[in-house]
Structures are given as structure tokens and as C-alpha cells.
Motif scaffolding. Structure first.
Motif, PDB file in Angstrom:
ATOM      1  N   VAL A   1     -58.741  44.713  82.289  1.00  0.00           N
ATOM      2  CA  VAL A   1     -59.745  43.778  82.806  1.00  0.00           C
ATOM      3  C   VAL A   1     -59.066  42.556  83.420  1.00  0.00           C
ATOM      4  CG1 VAL A   1     -61.588  42.189  82.128  1.00  0.00           C
ATOM      5  CG2 VAL A   1     -61.592  44.547  81.290  1.00  0.00           C
ATOM      6  N   ARG A   2     -58.057  42.021  82.735  1.00  0.00           N
ATOM      7  CA  ARG A   2     -57.334  40.863  83.274  1.00  0.00           C
ATOM      8  C   ARG A   2     -56.672  41.218  84.605  1.00  0.00           C
ATOM      9  NH1 ARG A   2     -56.828  36.706  79.574  1.00  0.00           N
ATOM     10  NH2 ARG A   2     -57.131  37.264  77.370  1.00  0.00           N
ATOM     11  N   ALA A   3     -56.124  42.416  84.699  1.00  0.00           N
ATOM     12  CA  ALA A   3     -55.463  42.831  85.949  1.00  0.00           C
ATOM     13  C   ALA A   3     -56.466  42.928  87.092  1.00  0.00           C
ATOM     14  CB  ALA A   3     -54.756  44.168  85.736  1.00  0.00           C
ATOM     15  N   LEU A   4     -57.649  43.445  86.807  1.00  0.00           N
ATOM     16  CA  LEU A   4     -58.678  43.551  87.850  1.00  0.00           C
ATOM     17  C   LEU A   4     -59.078  42.171  88.366  1.00  0.00           C
ATOM     18  CD1 LEU A   4     -60.941  46.347  86.322  1.00  0.00           C
ATOM     19  CD2 LEU A   4     -59.674  46.504  88.482  1.00  0.00           C
ATOM     20  N   LEU A   5     -59.310  41.231  87.457  1.00  0.00           N
ATOM     21  CA  LEU A   5     -59.721  39.894  87.877  1.00  0.00           C
ATOM     22  C   LEU A   5     -58.554  39.116  88.476  1.00  0.00           C
ATOM     23  CD1 LEU A   5     -62.160  39.046  84.964  1.00  0.00           C
ATOM     24  CD2 LEU A   5     -62.729  39.590  87.333  1.00  0.00           C
ATOM     25  N   ALA A   6     -57.326  39.413  88.023  1.00  0.00           N
ATOM     26  CA  ALA A   6     -56.157  38.775  88.651  1.00  0.00           C
ATOM     27  C   ALA A   6     -56.045  39.206  90.107  1.00  0.00           C
ATOM     28  CB  ALA A   6     -54.887  39.142  87.887  1.00  0.00           C
ATOM     29  N   GLY A   7     -56.365  40.462  90.371  1.00  0.00           N
ATOM     30  CA  GLY A   7     -56.353  40.932  91.754  1.00  0.00           C
ATOM     31  C   GLY A   7     -57.378  40.202  92.605  1.00  0.00           C
ATOM     32  N   GLU A   8     -58.524  39.898  92.012  1.00  0.00           N
ATOM     33  CA  GLU A   8     -59.544  39.131  92.728  1.00  0.00           C
ATOM     34  C   GLU A   8     -59.066  37.699  92.977  1.00  0.00           C
ATOM     35  OE1 GLU A   8     -62.978  40.449  93.662  1.00  0.00           O
ATOM     36  OE2 GLU A   8     -61.358  41.913  93.652  1.00  0.00           O
ATOM     37  N   ARG A   9     -58.456  37.102  91.972  1.00  0.00           N
ATOM     38  CA  ARG A   9     -57.933  35.744  92.122  1.00  0.00           C
ATOM     39  C   ARG A   9     -56.836  35.691  93.187  1.00  0.00           C
ATOM     40  NH1 ARG A   9     -56.188  34.988  87.143  1.00  0.00           N
ATOM     41  NH2 ARG A   9     -54.107  35.770  87.647  1.00  0.00           N
ATOM     42  N   ASP A  10     -56.044  36.741  93.274  1.00  0.00           N
ATOM     43  CA  ASP A  10     -54.936  36.755  94.229  1.00  0.00           C
ATOM     44  C   ASP A  10     -55.409  36.723  95.676  1.00  0.00           C
ATOM     45  OD1 ASP A  10     -53.123  36.723  92.204  1.00  0.00           O
ATOM     46  OD2 ASP A  10     -52.673  38.864  92.272  1.00  0.00           O
ATOM     47  N   ARG A  11     -56.673  37.082  95.927  1.00  0.00           N
ATOM     48  CA  ARG A  11     -57.187  36.941  97.301  1.00  0.00           C
ATOM     49  C   ARG A  11     -57.133  35.478  97.727  1.00  0.00           C
ATOM     50  NH1 ARG A  11     -62.924  38.849  97.974  1.00  0.00           N
ATOM     51  NH2 ARG A  11     -63.215  37.719  96.028  1.00  0.00           N
ATOM     52  N   TYR A  12     -57.435  34.582  96.795  1.00  0.00           N
ATOM     53  CA  TYR A  12     -57.369  33.144  97.078  1.00  0.00           C
ATOM     54  C   TYR A  12     -55.918  32.650  97.066  1.00  0.00           C
ATOM     55  CZ  TYR A  12     -62.427  32.433  96.739  1.00  0.00           C
ATOM     56  OH  TYR A  12     -63.785  32.457  96.980  1.00  0.00           O
ATOM     57  N   LEU A  13     -55.202  32.988  96.006  1.00  0.00           N
ATOM     58  CA  LEU A  13     -53.826  32.495  95.893  1.00  0.00           C
ATOM     59  C   LEU A  13     -52.941  33.057  97.002  1.00  0.00           C
ATOM     60  CD1 LEU A  13     -53.246  32.608  92.023  1.00  0.00           C
ATOM     61  CD2 LEU A  13     -54.273  30.828  93.465  1.00  0.00           C
ATOM     62  N   GLY A  14     -53.244  34.289  97.447  1.00  0.00           N
ATOM     63  CA  GLY A  14     -52.475  34.876  98.535  1.00  0.00           C
ATOM     64  C   GLY A  14     -52.610  34.084  99.826  1.00  0.00           C
ATOM     65  N   LEU A  15     -53.798  33.530 100.069  1.00  0.00           N
ATOM     66  CA  LEU A  15     -53.987  32.689 101.255  1.00  0.00           C
ATOM     67  C   LEU A  15     -53.083  31.461 101.194  1.00  0.00           C
ATOM     68  CD1 LEU A  15     -57.852  32.595 101.892  1.00  0.00           C
ATOM     69  CD2 LEU A  15     -56.103  33.619 103.341  1.00  0.00           C
ATOM     70  N   LEU A  16     -52.965  30.890 100.014  1.00  0.00           N
ATOM     71  CA  LEU A  16     -52.132  29.691  99.858  1.00  0.00           C
ATOM     72  C   LEU A  16     -50.655  30.023  99.993  1.00  0.00           C
ATOM     73  CD1 LEU A  16     -53.990  27.941  96.886  1.00  0.00           C
ATOM     74  CD2 LEU A  16     -54.398  27.761  99.344  1.00  0.00           C
ATOM     75  N   GLU A  17     -50.256  31.154  99.420  1.00  0.00           N
ATOM     76  CA  GLU A  17     -48.856  31.560  99.558  1.00  0.00           C
ATOM     77  C   GLU A  17     -48.499  31.796 101.015  1.00  0.00           C
ATOM     78  OE1 GLU A  17     -46.608  31.534  97.210  1.00  0.00           O
ATOM     79  OE2 GLU A  17     -48.125  30.826  95.794  1.00  0.00           O
ATOM     80  N   GLY A  18     -49.471  32.322 101.775  1.00  0.00           N
ATOM     81  CA  GLY A  18     -49.229  32.587 103.189  1.00  0.00           C
ATOM     82  C   GLY A  18     -49.055  31.340 104.024  1.00  0.00           C
ATOM     83  N   LEU A  19     -49.415  30.177 103.475  1.00  0.00           N
ATOM     84  CA  LEU A  19     -49.266  28.927 104.225  1.00  0.00           C
ATOM     85  C   LEU A  19     -47.832  28.435 104.239  1.00  0.00           C
ATOM     86  CD1 LEU A  19     -52.471  27.031 103.045  1.00  0.00           C
ATOM     87  CD2 LEU A  19     -52.142  28.413 105.096  1.00  0.00           C
ATOM     88  N   ALA A  20     -47.011  28.971 103.373  1.00  0.00           N
ATOM     89  CA  ALA A  20     -45.554  28.711 103.386  1.00  0.00           C
ATOM     90  C   ALA A  20     -45.223  27.224 103.366  1.00  0.00           C
ATOM     91  CB  ALA A  20     -44.919  29.374 104.605  1.00  0.00           C
ATOM     92  N   VAL A  21     -45.642  26.548 102.308  1.00  0.00           N
ATOM     93  CA  VAL A  21     -45.264  25.146 102.097  1.00  0.00           C
ATOM     94  C   VAL A  21     -44.427  25.078 100.820  1.00  0.00           C
ATOM     95  CG1 VAL A  21     -46.078  22.784 101.802  1.00  0.00           C
ATOM     96  CG2 VAL A  21     -47.412  24.386 103.184  1.00  0.00           C
ATOM     97  N   PRO A  22     -43.103  25.143 100.946  1.00  0.00           N
ATOM     98  CA  PRO A  22     -42.250  25.111  99.742  1.00  0.00           C
ATOM     99  C   PRO A  22     -42.441  23.816  98.963  1.00  0.00           C
ATOM    100  CG  PRO A  22     -41.003  25.773 101.693  1.00  0.00           C
ATOM    101  CD  PRO A  22     -42.327  25.273 102.183  1.00  0.00           C
ATOM    102  N   ASP A  23     -42.397  23.893  97.645  1.00  0.00           N
ATOM    103  CA  ASP A  23     -42.598  22.706  96.814  1.00  0.00           C
ATOM    104  C   ASP A  23     -41.523  21.654  97.048  1.00  0.00           C
ATOM    105  OD1 ASP A  23     -44.826  23.858  95.737  1.00  0.00           O
ATOM    106  OD2 ASP A  23     -43.826  24.573  93.912  1.00  0.00           O
ATOM    107  N   ASP A  24     -40.320  22.083  97.461  1.00  0.00           N
ATOM    108  CA  ASP A  24     -39.221  21.131  97.616  1.00  0.00           C
ATOM    109  C   ASP A  24     -39.027  20.685  99.064  1.00  0.00           C
ATOM    110  OD1 ASP A  24     -38.321  23.524  98.642  1.00  0.00           O
ATOM    111  OD2 ASP A  24     -36.315  23.350  97.776  1.00  0.00           O
ATOM    112  N   ALA A  25     -39.970  21.019  99.949  1.00  0.00           N
ATOM    113  CA  ALA A  25     -39.796  20.677 101.374  1.00  0.00           C
ATOM    114  C   ALA A  25     -39.705  19.167 101.573  1.00  0.00           C
ATOM    115  CB  ALA A  25     -40.948  21.256 102.191  1.00  0.00           C
ATOM    116  N   ALA A  26     -40.543  18.413 100.880  1.00  0.00           N
ATOM    117  CA  ALA A  26     -40.519  16.956 101.025  1.00  0.00           C
ATOM    118  C   ALA A  26     -39.178  16.392 100.564  1.00  0.00           C
ATOM    119  CB  ALA A  26     -41.660  16.324 100.236  1.00  0.00           C
TER     120      ALA A  26
END
Length: 562
Positions: free
Chosen positions: A511-536
Motif C-alpha cells: 500500500v505504501r509503495a502504491l501511494l509513494a508512486g502517486e506522490r512521485d508524480r508531484y516530486l518527479g516534477l520538482l526533480e525535473g526542475l534541476a535546482v541543486p541544493d548547493d547551487a547558491a
């Protein structure tokens, strides 16, 4: 210094500002300008300090820039006329002996070199002329206030690439706002500037020049030379009388002839530009840090939405809430009122016939329970996925920088279209795993109890206990107590607890894996923005290295032993 500047360029080039936070457009413009100026001017000039002095002729619409350039050169090299804008493609005029300094790998590398007139803004026309002194090059730029945005952008790029600005205005345009915005930038970064007051009637030259001089002084440009060019007739070649530009030409020639003076202009502009770049890099770093904070906020809101949905789904896997409606009815049909369990407690020999009779109906009843449980689990997962999607969507919709991300995928507000299929597959896989648990513990326990109830019946019973672990066993209405008693009669209480725990843990994982996959639709969009935490931090560190090199250059006689 060159190494420090290259590192700053690389750090800035790696920056991404994808979120539409407040003032981000201005920061994106600043970032583009910094990268362009490093590529177009700072790095090429730092590598070639002995290259000819580049004087960029810029200014207001209709001020006569092209006519001035043609007259300084002594022949028509750039288009002039009444049609605006006249200059669309930049023209660079240089002495023939200096041609090697202006190749594609040097100044303004993104502009294609051509040797003919063109309107292509992506081209740089190179014109060799022996009337231009060696050590000097003149670049005719578009109007800074052109009606065409591309021309304005190109003008800004070219002016940023110059060692010296020959800024041309007229009696009609000298107080316009846009040119003064450029001159303000020049003063801020110590760019060498000379002003040419062009197309001014002879009787107005003194008055206008005095006012313009005061304006220059009040804006930090009091040391900038001010030349005047009287309004005069243009000959057939489109040139002014040579005497009208004699002072400008003499001054430029003096710079070309005096290597120390030329070097001083270059270093003044280069040092001021580098200083400004390092300072503005921190502005970009601040913008990157804001992006990281905003991304973290989006990530946290999506994570929280799905964490809540996940915890609710996991709770439903053990609190008995799924034992309702059809599931409860089918389960009661299977366990009855405990008669089957009591019958199993009788001596096997005496009730063998009754067991056979009971087994005949058990498999079919167990299948009905299994189907009902499968449907209930699937609907529960879908419901919680919808809950998580709605909460995450609402959270992002409330933010200006979240709305554009949602627009890219309108389906984010609902559960995935294929979630039902995946949930069905996972539930069936879980049921198969439970059956394997029953089988694995069965060979040593093939008693009358085991044989009477069978793998199917025992599997369904184990599933029901896993889904209702929080339900007291004495609640007869649910039949949980009868089911637990049955499993304990077959496996014993300790092994029954272990089987229930293992079955429930496997379901929770799925169940956690199924909902994690749903959450990853959102988090995947953010990862695709490619803003490294150490860029600043990378930008700030690179900017500090540049400043360190500047301070070292300003103190050439420092004691290296201290």
C-alpha cells in the motif's frame, strides 16, 4: 583571475530559476546578462588584454550613430537613413592588421562572422579598413530604445561587450529616460564612456552641452569626455564633413596610439565589470536560495498530503474498517456461528463425514470472501490516493509558483488513471503471498483441522485477521474471534500471531509503495526542475574567489611573507 572567472561562469551557467516566484523575471534577466557578459566580453578580454580597444557606438534612435561611424571611418560601412531602425545587424570596423583578434572564438562568440551587409541579428559583419588606426575597433550597435525588442536586447549585449562606450545622443533626445538607464549602469560598473552630442543646431550647442554636462556630473559621469557634432549637410556617401567629427576622431586615435592610455581604459572597464559581476552574482545566489526554499515548500506540501493519505491507508489495513458491508457478510457466511470450529474440536474419526461435507462448501465461500476483500482494498487505496492528490493539488494551487507546474499535467488533481489496475495487481499478489505463508507452514500440520478448512479457507482467515488486528477477538458480530480461534487451533497462538504480523506487514508495504508512486508524480516534477541544493553556495564561493583575485591584483606589492 581567469580561473576564478571561468569557475564563476560555470557556477552561473548551472543555475536554474524555474519557479515563478516574485521578481524572478528580473533575476532571470540578471542571470542571462551575467553569463552573456562573461562569454561576450570578460573572459575573451581577460585572455587577450593586448587586443584592440573596442569602442561600441550606441545611443538613442535617430541620434545619427551610423552616420557618425561612417564619417569616422571615412566611407559607408553601415546602413544609415530615415527608416527606423537602420542598424539591425552589428558592424565591427577594425584595422586589417587586427583581424586575428575578432575571430569566432574571441569577442561575442555567439555571433556568426560575415563579410557582407546583412539584417541577420545573429551575425557580426567584420569590415577591415586602414582608416581605422591599429589598436582600435569601432562597433556600430542598434538603438537602445528601438521599437523592436530584439534590437534593444542586442544593443544591451553589444554595449556590455565594449571597453569604451561612444554614446551618441541629440538635442532632441539627450534627456530621454532609456539612454540614461544605460549610462547609469555604465557609471555603476565604472565603464569608460564618452558622450557625443550629435545633430545639434549651432545656436543650441552651448546651452544643450552645458545642461548635458551637468546631468552627466550628477549621475557619476563627470569625467566622461563630451563631444559635440554640429548639425550639417550629409554628402552623397552619407558622410558628415570630416571637420565635424575631427575632435572625436583625434581622441580615438590618441587612445589607439598610446598603449598606456588604451590599457588604462581597458583595465578600468574590465575591473569595474568584474567587480559588478561578483556583486550581482550574490543577487543570483539569493534567487537560487529562494528557489530552493520554494521547492522545499512544494515538496513538503505534496509529501504531507500523501503521508496523511498513506497513514490513513495503513491504519485501514488493520483497524477492521474494511470488514463491513459485503466483506462482513461473506465472512460471516464462511465462519458461521462457530459451528465449524466446534466440529473440528471433536474427534476426527467420529466426525469425518461431517468434515467432508463442510469442506465442500468452504472453498466457494472463501472465494467469495476473497473477491469482496480484494474489491474493498482496491477501493480503499483509490480513495486515499484521491485524497492525497486533492490535498497536494490544492496546496500547490494556492501558490503562484505552483500553478504553472500543475498546468503542465492537469491529471495531477486525481489519482493516476492506471492506479486501479496496479492496486488490483498488488492486492492479488498479496493474497498469493498469504497463501504461500499458509502453505509453507502447512506440511507439518496436515491435521484434520488443516485438511477440513484447506489452504483457501485458511488464507482468507489469515487475511481477515491481518485486516482486523485492532478489533477485539470477543466481538462475535465480526467473527474475528472465531477466525483467530480457528487459526490457533491449526497453528497455535504464537505462530498465528507471527503469520498475522507478516501478512499485515507485506500488505502495508504494498500500500505504501502504491501511494509513494502517486506522490512521485508531484516530486518527479520538482526533480525535473534541476535546482541543486548547493547551487547558491557554488555561486557565492565562485564570486568570493573572483573578489579575492581582485584584491590581490590591487595590492601587487603586498609582502608575501606576512
Amino acid at each position: 583571475m581567469l580561473t576564478a572567472l571561468v569557475r564563476l561562469h560555470d557556477a552561473l551557467q548551472a543555475v536554474r530559476l524555474p519557479l515563478d516566484v516574485p521578481e524572478v523575471e528580473a533575476r532571470r534577466t540578471t542571470l542571462t546578462q551575467l553569463v552573456d557578459q562573461l562569454e561576450d566580453y570578460v573572459l575573451p578580454r581577460q585572455m587577450s588584454l593586448d587586443a584592440p580597444l573596442l569602442a561600441v557606438v550606441g545611443g538613442s534612435t535617430g541620434a545619427g550613430k551610423s552616420t557618425l561611424v561612417n564619417t569616422l571611418v571615412g566611407r559607408r560601412v553601415t546602413a544609415s537613413g530615415l527608416l527606423r531602425p537602420t542598424t539591425r545587424s552589428p558592424v565591427l570596423v577594425h584595422h586589417p592588421d587586427d583581424a586575428q583578434w575578432f575571430g569566432q572564438d574571441r569577442l561575442l562568440p555567439d555571433l556568426v562572422r560575415v563579410d557582407h551587409s546583412t539584417d541577420d541579428r545573429h551575425s557580426l559583419q567584420l569590415v577591415a579598413s586602414d582608416t581605422v588606426p591599429a589598436g582600435l575597433a569601432i562597433l556600430d550597435a542598434p538603438d537602445v530604445d528601438s521599437v523592436e525588442e530584439d534590437n534593444r536586447r542586442l544593443a544591451a549585449q553589444l554595449l556590455a561587450a565594449g571597453d569604451l562606450w561612444l554614446f551618441v545622443t541629440s538635442a532632441a533626445r539627450y534627456s530621454d529616460q532609456v539612454p540614461w538607464e544605460y549610462l547609469k549602469r555604465a557609471a555603476e560598473r565604472s565603464t569608460a564612456v564618452a558622450i557625443v552630442l550629435d545633430r545639434t543646431p549651432a545656436d543650441a550647442v552651448e546651452t544643450v552641452a552645458a545642461h548635458l554636462a551637468r546631468m552627466l556630473a550628477s549621475r557619476g559621469l563627470k569625467d566622461s569626455p563630451l563631444f559635440t557634432v554640429n548639425e550639417a549637410a550629409i554628402d552623397e556617401e552619407g558622410l558628415l564633413p570630416a571637420r565635424e567629427v575631427a575632435d572625436v576622431r583625434a581622441w580615438l586615435e590618441s587612445l589607439a596610439d598610446d598603449s598606456d592610455a588604451r590599457s588604462a581604459v581597458v583595465r578600468q572597464t574590465l575591473d569595474g565589470t568584474v567587480r559588478t559581476l561578483a556583486r550581482q552574482a550574490h543577487v543570483v545566489a539569493d534567487a537560487v536560495a529562494e528557489q530552493v526554499v520554494s521547492l522545499d515548500g512544494l515538496r513538503q506540501s505534496a509529501t504531507t498530503a500523501y503521508d496523511d493519505a498513506e497513514e490513513a491507508a495503513v491504519a485501514a489495513c488493520s483497524d477492521g474498517s474494511l470488514l463491513r458491508g459485503e466483506v462482513l457478510g461473506r465472512w460471516r457466511e464462511l465462519v458461521g456461528t462457530g459451528e465449524l470450529l466446534r466440529s473440528l474440536e471433536q474427534r476426527a474419526g467420529r466426525i469425518r463425514d461431517r468434515l467432508v461435507s463442510a469442506v465442500k462448501g468452504t472453498a466457494q465461500q472463501a472465494d467469495r470472501v476473497s473477491v469482496a476483500l480484494e474489491s474493498a482494498l482496491e477501493l480503499m487505496v483509490l480513495d486515499q490516493a484521491e485524497r492525497g492528490a486533492t490535498a497536494a493539488y490544492d496546496a500547490w494551487s494556492a501558490l503562484d509558483h505552483g500553478k504553472p507546474l500543475l498546468a503542465a499535467d492537469p491529471g495531477l488533481g486525481r489519482a493516476s488513471t492506471d492506479l486501479r489496475r496496479r492496486a488490483e495487481a498488488e492486492v492479488r499478489a498479496w493474497q498469493a503471498t498469504v497463501a504461500e505463508l499458509v502453505k509453507a507452514e502447512g506440511p507439518e500440520r496436515r491435521t484434520a483441522r488443516y485438511l477440513a478448512y484447506g489452504v483457501r479457507g485458511l488464507s482468507v482467515t489469515l487475511i481477515v485477521l491481518a485486516l482486523s488486528d485492532a478489533v477485539p477477538t470477543h466481538e462475535e458480530d465480526s467473527g474475528v474471534g472465531a477466525g483467530r480461534g480457528l487459526l490457533e487451533a491449526v497453528y497455535g497462538s504464537e505462530l498465528t500471531r507471527d503469520l498475522v504480523s507478516r501478512a499485515r506487514a507485506d500488505l502495508e508495504r504494498r500500500v505504501r509503495a502504491l501511494l509513494a508512486g502517486e506522490r512521485d508524480r508531484y516530486l518527479g516534477l520538482l526533480e525535473g526542475l534541476a535546482v541543486p541544493d548547493d547551487a547558491a553556495q557554488q555561486v557565492r564561493a565562485a564570486a568570493r574567489r573572483v573578489d579575492d583575485r581582485r584584491y590581490e591584483q590591487a595590492r601587487p606589492d603586498q609582502d608575501l611573507l606576512t
